[in-house]
Design a protein around this motif. Structure first.
Motif, PDB file in Angstrom:
ATOM      1  N   VAL A 407      -8.142  -0.406   1.337  1.00  0.00           N
ATOM      2  CA  VAL A 407      -7.661  -1.540   2.137  1.00  0.00           C
ATOM      3  C   VAL A 407      -7.382  -2.737   1.234  1.00  0.00           C
ATOM      4  O   VAL A 407      -6.339  -3.397   1.329  1.00  0.00           O
ATOM      5  CB  VAL A 407      -8.682  -1.906   3.236  1.00  0.00           C
ATOM      6  CG1 VAL A 407      -8.301  -3.235   3.893  1.00  0.00           C
ATOM      7  CG2 VAL A 407      -8.746  -0.811   4.288  1.00  0.00           C
ATOM      8  N   LYS A 408      -8.345  -3.018   0.319  1.00  0.00           N
ATOM      9  CA  LYS A 408      -8.174  -4.144  -0.596  1.00  0.00           C
ATOM     10  C   LYS A 408      -6.986  -3.920  -1.520  1.00  0.00           C
ATOM     11  O   LYS A 408      -6.283  -4.868  -1.904  1.00  0.00           O
ATOM     12  CB  LYS A 408      -9.452  -4.342  -1.422  1.00  0.00           C
ATOM     13  CG  LYS A 408     -10.628  -4.861  -0.604  1.00  0.00           C
ATOM     14  CD  LYS A 408     -11.880  -5.000  -1.453  1.00  0.00           C
ATOM     15  CE  LYS A 408     -13.042  -5.507  -0.611  1.00  0.00           C
ATOM     16  NZ  LYS A 408     -14.304  -5.619  -1.416  1.00  0.00           N
ATOM     17  N   ALA A 409      -6.763  -2.646  -1.881  1.00  0.00           N
ATOM     18  CA  ALA A 409      -5.639  -2.336  -2.769  1.00  0.00           C
ATOM     19  C   ALA A 409      -4.313  -2.318  -2.018  1.00  0.00           C
ATOM     20  O   ALA A 409      -3.245  -2.322  -2.633  1.00  0.00           O
ATOM     21  CB  ALA A 409      -5.880  -0.994  -3.456  1.00  0.00           C
ATOM     22  N   GLY A 410      -4.389  -2.274  -0.702  1.00  0.00           N
ATOM     23  CA  GLY A 410      -3.160  -2.250   0.105  1.00  0.00           C
ATOM     24  C   GLY A 410      -2.408  -0.944   0.011  1.00  0.00           C
ATOM     25  O   GLY A 410      -1.189  -0.903   0.245  1.00  0.00           O
ATOM     26  N   ASN A 411      -3.123   0.155  -0.320  1.00  0.00           N
ATOM     27  CA  ASN A 411      -2.481   1.462  -0.472  1.00  0.00           C
ATOM     28  C   ASN A 411      -2.517   2.204   0.861  1.00  0.00           C
ATOM     29  O   ASN A 411      -3.529   2.801   1.231  1.00  0.00           O
ATOM     30  CB  ASN A 411      -3.208   2.265  -1.556  1.00  0.00           C
ATOM     31  CG  ASN A 411      -2.444   3.525  -1.947  1.00  0.00           C
ATOM     32  OD1 ASN A 411      -1.800   4.151  -1.118  1.00  0.00           O
ATOM     33  ND2 ASN A 411      -2.547   3.885  -3.218  1.00  0.00           N
ATOM     34  N   LYS A 412      -1.398   2.148   1.603  1.00  0.00           N
ATOM     35  CA  LYS A 412      -1.351   2.726   2.946  1.00  0.00           C
ATOM     36  C   LYS A 412      -1.591   4.233   2.943  1.00  0.00           C
ATOM     37  O   LYS A 412      -2.291   4.765   3.811  1.00  0.00           O
ATOM     38  CB  LYS A 412       0.009   2.429   3.582  1.00  0.00           C
ATOM     39  CG  LYS A 412       0.255   0.959   3.886  1.00  0.00           C
ATOM     40  CD  LYS A 412      -0.599   0.515   5.057  1.00  0.00           C
ATOM     41  CE  LYS A 412      -0.281  -0.915   5.450  1.00  0.00           C
ATOM     42  NZ  LYS A 412      -1.129  -1.390   6.562  1.00  0.00           N
ATOM     43  N   ALA A 413      -0.997   4.943   1.993  1.00  0.00           N
ATOM     44  CA  ALA A 413      -1.139   6.402   1.950  1.00  0.00           C
ATOM     45  C   ALA A 413      -2.591   6.807   1.773  1.00  0.00           C
ATOM     46  O   ALA A 413      -3.116   7.685   2.467  1.00  0.00           O
ATOM     47  CB  ALA A 413      -0.273   6.983   0.840  1.00  0.00           C
ATOM     48  N   ASN A 414      -3.260   6.141   0.846  1.00  0.00           N
ATOM     49  CA  ASN A 414      -4.671   6.463   0.602  1.00  0.00           C
ATOM     50  C   ASN A 414      -5.570   5.985   1.733  1.00  0.00           C
ATOM     51  O   ASN A 414      -6.600   6.598   2.028  1.00  0.00           O
ATOM     52  CB  ASN A 414      -5.136   5.855  -0.719  1.00  0.00           C
ATOM     53  CG  ASN A 414      -4.599   6.620  -1.914  1.00  0.00           C
ATOM     54  OD1 ASN A 414      -4.071   7.721  -1.766  1.00  0.00           O
ATOM     55  ND2 ASN A 414      -4.714   6.042  -3.109  1.00  0.00           N
ATOM     56  N   MET A 415      -5.187   4.862   2.354  1.00  0.00           N
ATOM     57  CA  MET A 415      -5.953   4.400   3.516  1.00  0.00           C
ATOM     58  C   MET A 415      -5.964   5.474   4.598  1.00  0.00           C
ATOM     59  O   MET A 415      -6.999   5.737   5.225  1.00  0.00           O
ATOM     60  CB  MET A 415      -5.340   3.104   4.061  1.00  0.00           C
ATOM     61  CG  MET A 415      -5.643   1.872   3.223  1.00  0.00           C
ATOM     62  SD  MET A 415      -4.606   0.459   3.688  1.00  0.00           S
ATOM     63  CE  MET A 415      -5.007   0.285   5.417  1.00  0.00           C
ATOM     64  N   GLN A 416      -4.821   6.094   4.841  1.00  0.00           N
ATOM     65  CA  GLN A 416      -4.735   7.148   5.869  1.00  0.00           C
ATOM     66  C   GLN A 416      -5.641   8.323   5.517  1.00  0.00           C
ATOM     67  O   GLN A 416      -6.347   8.866   6.369  1.00  0.00           O
ATOM     68  CB  GLN A 416      -3.288   7.620   6.008  1.00  0.00           C
ATOM     69  CG  GLN A 416      -3.121   8.737   7.054  1.00  0.00           C
ATOM     70  CD  GLN A 416      -1.667   9.064   7.305  1.00  0.00           C
ATOM     71  OE1 GLN A 416      -0.865   8.175   7.578  1.00  0.00           O
ATOM     72  NE2 GLN A 416      -1.325  10.337   7.213  1.00  0.00           N
ATOM     73  N   LYS A 417      -5.636   8.717   4.237  1.00  0.00           N
ATOM     74  CA  LYS A 417      -6.475   9.836   3.808  1.00  0.00           C
ATOM     75  C   LYS A 417      -7.958   9.514   3.996  1.00  0.00           C
ATOM     76  O   LYS A 417      -8.742  10.340   4.481  1.00  0.00           O
ATOM     77  CB  LYS A 417      -6.201  10.161   2.347  1.00  0.00           C
ATOM     78  CG  LYS A 417      -4.817  10.732   2.086  1.00  0.00           C
ATOM     79  CD  LYS A 417      -4.610  10.973   0.594  1.00  0.00           C
ATOM     80  CE  LYS A 417      -3.205  11.491   0.313  1.00  0.00           C
ATOM     81  NZ  LYS A 417      -2.960  11.666  -1.141  1.00  0.00           N
TER      82      LYS A 417
END
Length: 488
Positions: A407-417
């Motif tokens: 979330v802090k990194a703003g990585n949507k793909a990894n957030m979903q995983k």
């Protein structure tokens, strides 16, 4: 070898009796009759024929099968010392259980049987009712009457309706498939001078005063389509018409593929009816699911690949095969053993090899929570599962931390995983605590709907617009909804 001569006294009085049977009776000294309750018996006595009846046997037993077996046993015992003549009402092979038992004994070489025939009551019945059995006719035993064996489009003659108790059972069975006021005929002593035909509505069947040993009940075939709407064959006929040349354009163009989305929708509507505990709604929605099954089966039949009978045969065979503890010799101690046996039989049926994944049996297209539950359940069968809840909570903390990093990194793909990993752990926790994850989320969804609708109604009653209220104001109404629910 024991020898018993069997004959029928016919359906009526002495004048209806064949001459050969009459002459035989006049010559016999050892004549046994199942019952003296017959129009010709008194006349034969006046002609000098003496009988020994088994009427008293009926008083000695609570069940008809025991009565009939006792009669046969007595006949076999009497036949050890002398040749015996056994007389029954009507024809020996029409509605005579004692004769069937004697035939079974003869097949074991316990007795030699000689049959002289007799006149069946059915001939007199067809004449009295003026019906043609070639149109379709069922003759059934009122003492062993079963609802699902009735063919409502055929003439139905129910015999051995001896008394009001049997008549009541027949009535209640018929009323499960026929209107209470459907007209039936009580036929007594047909073919004799005492013949009576009495029309009554079905609900009055057991109130008749003419019920006796010579009583049968006639149920006319149904001619009105609406009365057949509860019959499976009628449903099949309707679906075939809809898919036929003069049927419905929408039904005609459907395929297995085009119906898929409707099937899913109908199943979810069934689940909604179950959650609402609404039986009327459930009946309707189960009917819609059945409609989908019937359409798929009709498409299969139209294409020449399979029919609804193949579907029914397949599931019936599977249920028998996978329940050896019910239909076979296998013994189980509890429901867990039933599931274990089911899985093993299923594995053998599918021809699974050791190299094939145990997850292969999980169907595609399941809702994610249900699929996750099944994946974990299958893995648990080979020991890939936690025995204690503590590691699960630790795993939850780990996954939450990983999610927050993304979330802090703003990585949507990894957030979903990572969010998927959190939900997977939630399912694991639900399994440990024996909570159905899918049902739990559905329950929360319904709760949210109820409370949000309360907010909408409250805002509307106050004359306000919901989009103009602050979050704090909306949250106050949410809390009010919670409080009212608890008070209920």
């Amino acid at each position: 070898m024991k020898k018993i001569t069997v004959l029928g006294l016919g359906a009526g009085d002495l004048e209806q009796m064949p001459l050969g049977i009459y002459r035989h009776l006049l010559k016999q000294k050892n004549v046994y009759i199942r019952t003296e309750d017959h129009p010709a018996v008194q006349e034969l006595k006046e002609e000098g024929v003496s009988f020994r009846s088994f009427d008293s046997t009926y008083e000695e037993h609570d069940e008809f099968e025991s009565v009939y077996q006792s009669i046969v046993n007595q006949l076999l015992e009497e036949a050890t010392e002398k040749d015996v003549t056994y007389a029954v009402p009507g024809h020996p092979f029409v509605a005579e259980r004692t004769i069937q038992l004697l035939v079974e004994a003869s097949q074991k070489d316990e007795v030699q049987l000689n049959f002289l025939g007799g006149q069946s009551f059915l001939d007199a019945m067809y004449t009295a009712l003026r019906i043609d059995p070639i149109e379709g006719c069922q003759i059934v035993d009122g003492t062993a009457f079963r609802r699902d064996e009735i063919e409502l489009k055929h003439h139905l003659i129910i015999v051995q309706v001896y008394d009001s108790m049997i008549a009541s059972e027949v009535k209640l069975t018929l009323m499960e498939r026929l209107p209470d006021d459907y007209e039936v005929i009580i036929a007594t002593a047909v073919g004799s001078k005492e013949e009576q035909l009495t029309k009554v509505p079905l609900y009055e069947l057991d109130r008749a005063i003419t019920l006796n040993n010579l009583t049968a009940v006639y149920v006319p075939p149904i001619r009105e389509d609406k009365l057949l709407y509860g019959e499976f064959d009628k449903l099949k006929e309707v679906i075939a018409i809809l898919r036929g040349p003069n049927g419905c354009p929408w039904d005609q163009k459907q395929t297995h593929q085009s119906l898929k989305k409707y099937f899913i929708e109908e199943v979810y509507e069934v689940l909604e009816a179950i959650d609402d505990e609404d039986d009327e709604h459930l009946i309707e929605e189960l009917g819609d699911v059945l409609l989908q099954i019937m359409l798929h089966a009709q498409i299969g039949e139209d294409d020449g690949y399979f029919s609804i009978r193949d579907v029914i045969h397949g599931i019936t065979e599977k249920m028998v095969r996978r329940h050896p503890h019910v239909f076979g010799e296998v013994t189980v101690n509890d429901a867990d053993e039933v599931v274990s046996n089911w899985d093993e039989i299923k594995k053998q049926e599918k021809g699974h090899t050791e190299e094939e994944s145990i997850l292969a049996s999980i169907p595609k297209g399941l809702p994610a929570l249900i699929e996750a539950t099944k994946l974990q359940q299958q893995a648990a069968k080979v020991g890939f599962d936690w025995d204690d809840v503590a590691p699960m909570w630790m795993k939850m903390q780990e996954e939450l931390a990983e999610f927050l990093v993304e979330v802090k990194a703003g990585n949507k793909a990894n957030m979903q995983k990572e969010l998927g990993d959190i939900l997977f752990v939630v399912v694991n926790l639900a399994r440990f605590y024996k909570v159905d994850a899918e049902e739990a989320l559905l329950s929360t969804n319904r709760k949210f709907q109820r409370r949000f609708r309360f907010i909408e109604d409250a805002v509307r009653k106050e004359g306000n617009v919901i989009t103009e209220l602050t979050l704090e104001e909306l949250d106050q109404k949410w809390e009010e909804a919670k409080r009212l629910e608890k008070e209920e």
